[in-house]
Scaffold this motif. Sequence first.
Motif, PDB file in Angstrom:
ATOM      1  N   GLU A  49       0.830  -1.208   0.000  1.00 23.78           N
ATOM      2  CA  GLU A  49       0.000   0.000   0.000  1.00 23.78           C
ATOM      3  C   GLU A  49       0.861   1.255   0.000  1.00 23.78           C
ATOM      4  O   GLU A  49       0.539   2.239  -0.671  1.00 23.78           O
ATOM      5  CB  GLU A  49      -0.936   0.017   1.205  1.00 23.78           C
ATOM      6  N   ARG A  56       3.773   1.618  -1.355  1.00 26.25           N
ATOM      7  CA  ARG A  56       4.295   1.790  -2.716  1.00 26.25           C
ATOM      8  C   ARG A  56       3.264   2.495  -3.597  1.00 26.25           C
ATOM      9  O   ARG A  56       3.582   3.431  -4.328  1.00 26.25           O
ATOM     10  CB  ARG A  56       4.657   0.425  -3.319  1.00 26.25           C
ATOM     11  N   ARG A  57       2.019   2.047  -3.519  1.00 27.00           N
ATOM     12  CA  ARG A  57       0.970   2.676  -4.326  1.00 27.00           C
ATOM     13  C   ARG A  57       0.728   4.119  -3.887  1.00 27.00           C
ATOM     14  O   ARG A  57       0.461   5.001  -4.722  1.00 27.00           O
ATOM     15  CB  ARG A  57      -0.334   1.873  -4.208  1.00 27.00           C
ATOM     16  N   THR A  58       0.852   4.358  -2.585  1.00 33.98           N
ATOM     17  CA  THR A  58       0.641   5.709  -2.074  1.00 33.98           C
ATOM     18  C   THR A  58       1.695   6.675  -2.601  1.00 33.98           C
ATOM     19  O   THR A  58       1.387   7.820  -2.954  1.00 33.98           O
ATOM     20  CB  THR A  58       0.659   5.706  -0.533  1.00 33.98           C
ATOM     21  N   THR A  72       3.226   6.530  -5.454  1.00 35.08           N
ATOM     22  CA  THR A  72       2.870   6.830  -6.837  1.00 35.08           C
ATOM     23  C   THR A  72       1.729   7.840  -6.898  1.00 35.08           C
ATOM     24  O   THR A  72       1.787   8.827  -7.645  1.00 35.08           O
ATOM     25  CB  THR A  72       2.455   5.539  -7.576  1.00 35.08           C
ATOM     26  N   SER A  73       0.690   7.610  -6.099  1.00 36.37           N
ATOM     27  CA  SER A  73      -0.501   8.464  -6.139  1.00 36.37           C
ATOM     28  C   SER A  73      -0.204   9.877  -5.649  1.00 36.37           C
ATOM     29  O   SER A  73      -0.674  10.861  -6.227  1.00 36.37           O
ATOM     30  CB  SER A  73      -1.625   7.836  -5.313  1.00 36.37           C
ATOM     31  N   ALA A  98       5.234   3.290 -10.530  1.00 32.56           N
ATOM     32  CA  ALA A  98       3.999   3.058 -11.290  1.00 32.56           C
ATOM     33  C   ALA A  98       4.168   1.859 -12.219  1.00 32.56           C
ATOM     34  O   ALA A  98       5.243   1.616 -12.769  1.00 32.56           O
ATOM     35  CB  ALA A  98       3.639   4.295 -12.101  1.00 32.56           C
ATOM     36  N   ASP A  99       3.093   1.111 -12.390  1.00 28.35           N
ATOM     37  CA  ASP A  99       3.038  -0.008 -13.325  1.00 28.35           C
ATOM     38  C   ASP A  99       2.434   0.523 -14.626  1.00 28.35           C
ATOM     39  O   ASP A  99       1.312   1.036 -14.627  1.00 28.35           O
ATOM     40  CB  ASP A  99       2.161  -1.119 -12.742  1.00 28.35           C
ATOM     41  N   GLU A 109      -1.126   0.108 -15.612  1.00 29.84           N
ATOM     42  CA  GLU A 109      -2.180   0.832 -14.915  1.00 29.84           C
ATOM     43  C   GLU A 109      -2.206   2.311 -15.270  1.00 29.84           C
ATOM     44  O   GLU A 109      -3.008   3.067 -14.716  1.00 29.84           O
ATOM     45  CB  GLU A 109      -2.009   0.683 -13.402  1.00 29.84           C
ATOM     46  N   GLY A 160      -4.106   3.558 -12.008  1.00 26.57           N
ATOM     47  CA  GLY A 160      -4.998   2.737 -11.203  1.00 26.57           C
ATOM     48  C   GLY A 160      -6.333   3.429 -11.036  1.00 26.57           C
ATOM     49  O   GLY A 160      -6.999   3.795 -12.008  1.00 26.57           O
ATOM     50  N   HIS A 172      -6.683   6.363  -9.479  1.00 26.67           N
ATOM     51  CA  HIS A 172      -6.446   7.789  -9.218  1.00 26.67           C
ATOM     52  C   HIS A 172      -6.242   8.543 -10.518  1.00 26.67           C
ATOM     53  O   HIS A 172      -5.580   8.054 -11.440  1.00 26.67           O
ATOM     54  CB  HIS A 172      -5.239   7.972  -8.290  1.00 26.67           C
TER      55      HIS A 172
END
Length: 398
Positions: free
Chosen positions: A222, A224-226, A228-229, A338-339, A342, A357, A359
């Motif tokens: 989570e 890691r995703r945060t 990016t966002s 980021a992937d 997505e 994703g 966002h």
Amino acid sequence: MRVLLFTGKGGVGKTTVAAATAAHAASQGRKTLVISTDAAHSLGDAFGIQASSEPVEVDTGLAVQQVDTQRRFEQTWRDVQSWLVSVLDAVGVDPLEAEELTVIPGADEVLALLEVRRQVESGVYDVVVVDCAPTAETLRLLALPDAFSWYIERVFPIERRVVKTLRPMLNRYTRVPMPQDKVFDAVERLGRELAAVRQVLANPASASVRLVLTPEAVVVAEARRTLTSLSLYGYRVDGVVANRVFPSDGADEWRAGWVASQAAQLAEVSQSFAPLPIWQAPYRPSEPVGIDALGDVALELYGEVGVHDPLAAPSGPELVEVERSGDEFVLSIALPLADKREVDLVRKGDELVVTVGSHRRVLALPSALRRCTVVGAALRDGRLRVRFEPDPALWMGL
């Protein structure tokens, strides 16, 4: 002025880390305020005090504040709420139910951010530490100023003109009250205030976000995703705090399993978030409550003289940059971790819509890029690079 926002998955100890960082800042001789936007309001508990709606000094140069969101709500949104209540009353909704229905979800956090901005701009404090809500709520909150600004600039003026034109006729033929100018003024005022909040919290020279995590696979994923966002929305992350790390000495079989598991996750954290500094706090034998215990946490986290100054101004490349490359322009957007599967990109008129994703951010293109066409895009080394080529019909030579 330094503004530090702390967020992380619920239960990782972000409130404790935020409070400890504020205690550290005050110990360095900086006048510090720590304030919470988390509806759970556990900041006062961390210091072992009863927090107030105004800053309360808990130690020399250190103040704690619990935002009175009800008062801020009445100042900012009362005109809009009154109109909404009158609309619901006109269609037969009970007044008490109407009052409850017109409370906006997330209003507490939004209004707390307005208070953060007020305290930052007061000039009273050298450091303002913000204990944010858990990650998902924080991301929605930090995305709100951009989304609201887009609405205010593009949709709201049209709605206001339509209502002004139709109001005499509709008032004659329907019992439902049409919004008056003061309702629109309240919406515009909130839009201006949220835009000012973004200017404070996304200021590349003074403000940054710090991610708090525990070394567990779900939490790290989570975080890691945060990262990016937050980068997508234009907020700089300046470091990561790994909290509740098990000590490896004298481990029994049960604890040895946790030590090994956490070691693997800490290696993942180091690899994923480099070159950001990563601070670690050990799992303590008891809950740190009070200024002395929080000072001990800060000492374990940052040390007396650390390699990375936890209060240093944020640094690094701009999150959004425009570069010249031969006859082309390149819009570069930071999207660490980021992937590409997505990431979606759409040009809509003078705006670029970037989705990662779930966002999304709408970027207003600079004047030069508005006269160009998109000719390609690629995600490399944590940055999305969008190539623009001048449109001969709109560009009178380079």
